[in-house]
Design an enzyme around this catalytic site. Sequence first.
Site, PDB file in Angstrom:
ATOM      1  N   ALA A  76     -29.056 -53.512   1.333  1.00  0.00           N
ATOM      2  CA  ALA A  76     -27.945 -54.945   2.430  1.00  0.00           C
ATOM      3  C   ALA A  76     -26.431 -54.776   2.503  1.00  0.00           C
ATOM      4  O   ALA A  76     -26.508 -55.063   1.406  1.00  0.00           O
ATOM      5  CB  ALA A  76     -29.009 -56.001   2.785  1.00  0.00           C
ATOM      6  N   ASP A  77     -25.818 -55.303   3.627  1.00  0.00           N
ATOM      7  CA  ASP A  77     -24.653 -55.572   3.656  1.00  0.00           C
ATOM      8  C   ASP A  77     -24.527 -56.471   3.537  1.00  0.00           C
ATOM      9  O   ASP A  77     -23.655 -57.539   2.891  1.00  0.00           O
ATOM     10  CB  ASP A  77     -23.529 -54.672   4.784  1.00  0.00           C
ATOM     11  CG  ASP A  77     -22.939 -53.510   4.423  1.00  0.00           C
ATOM     12  OD1 ASP A  77     -21.545 -53.549   4.236  1.00  0.00           O
ATOM     13  OD2 ASP A  77     -24.172 -53.072   3.731  1.00  0.00           O
TER      14      ASP A  77
END
Length: 375
Positions: A247-248
């Site tokens: 995930a960013d």
Amino acid sequence: MAAEASCSAGRLQAIRWESRQLVILNQTLLPHRSEYLKIRDTSAGHYSIATMQTRGAPAIAIVAALSLAAELHTHPKFDSNKAAHQHVYERLDYLGTSRPTAVNLFAAIRDLKQVADQALEENRDVCEAYIAAAEQMLADDIADNQAIGRHGAAFLGEGKTKVLTHCNTGALATAGYGTALGIVRSMWEQGRLEQVVFTETRPYNQGSRLTSYELLTEQIPCRLICDSAVSALLQADPQVSAIIVGADRVAANGDTANKIGTYQLAISTRFHNRKFIVAAPSTSIDLQMKSGKEIVIEERADREITSVKGVTYGSLLDERAVEVVQVAPLETKTWNPSFDVTPACLISAIVTERGVFVKRPGAEAFDLADDLKKL
């Protein structure tokens, strides 16, 4: 300056920090050439992030932090502690423009500014305080990744299984070990991984270029598939028990921004009744964002879709054989978002270094603010 790197079997190091010098593996040349670059200052750090020589939300934060540490180590002595403080603020703000989506980067910038503030207030050397804090971030990231690996492997239960992953979330995307690939590594070390399947991850091919490089280097059993083959695989192979992604940015309700294509993987995973797991450090959770609707998605250049870069077939040992090939007509217009947002309702669990978060019974979203308070 570049130094040749070996791709022999063993643990990869994409970030090296020794004697207050920063060296990174240039990921734009992978998988056919391994080369390390010395990052002497924040200008080089900014360039390495913006051009994806280094990539992955955790790695971006660490490289940004250490690029300023390297700069401060060699910088002529400042006239005053206040001048050093001002320099730290200015360069951190500059580094923040290198990748606007990565929440880890802005969390690191916030924390490092607080370090500089406290050092100035207590009349301690701002430069030394900053360098020590950046070094600690590096050590903490590796420890956090290993904890993510342990928690994620435990969540998947006993027995040997196959998993699927998207993009690259291993040692190349972090300070070491990895997030989603950290779970894969932990399973492999425990003798519980039959195989990891990974997508090519168009248009930048982080899977076929980087994840393949990493898994083959560490001799983890793996197989590459086209992005468009995921549903067919889940239909054909019931041994693939989970899709694990990085995930960013994760919103407070669990909506997750990650590499483009993640959302459609989650839809297929739900249809085929498998687990969809997000693996990320808690620094990727942005409690100020109530939902994924607030996440700004970066759009990238047309050429990333309309052309491909690679080594001429049969010439793998000749670095001059690297070419960019135009696939679509030159006038082709594209829509090229770098990320998409997967709704929380499609996510089975969010694995962090602090534990595994799941939704309350019957809930469509997570309550990460409350979950984080309890750990």
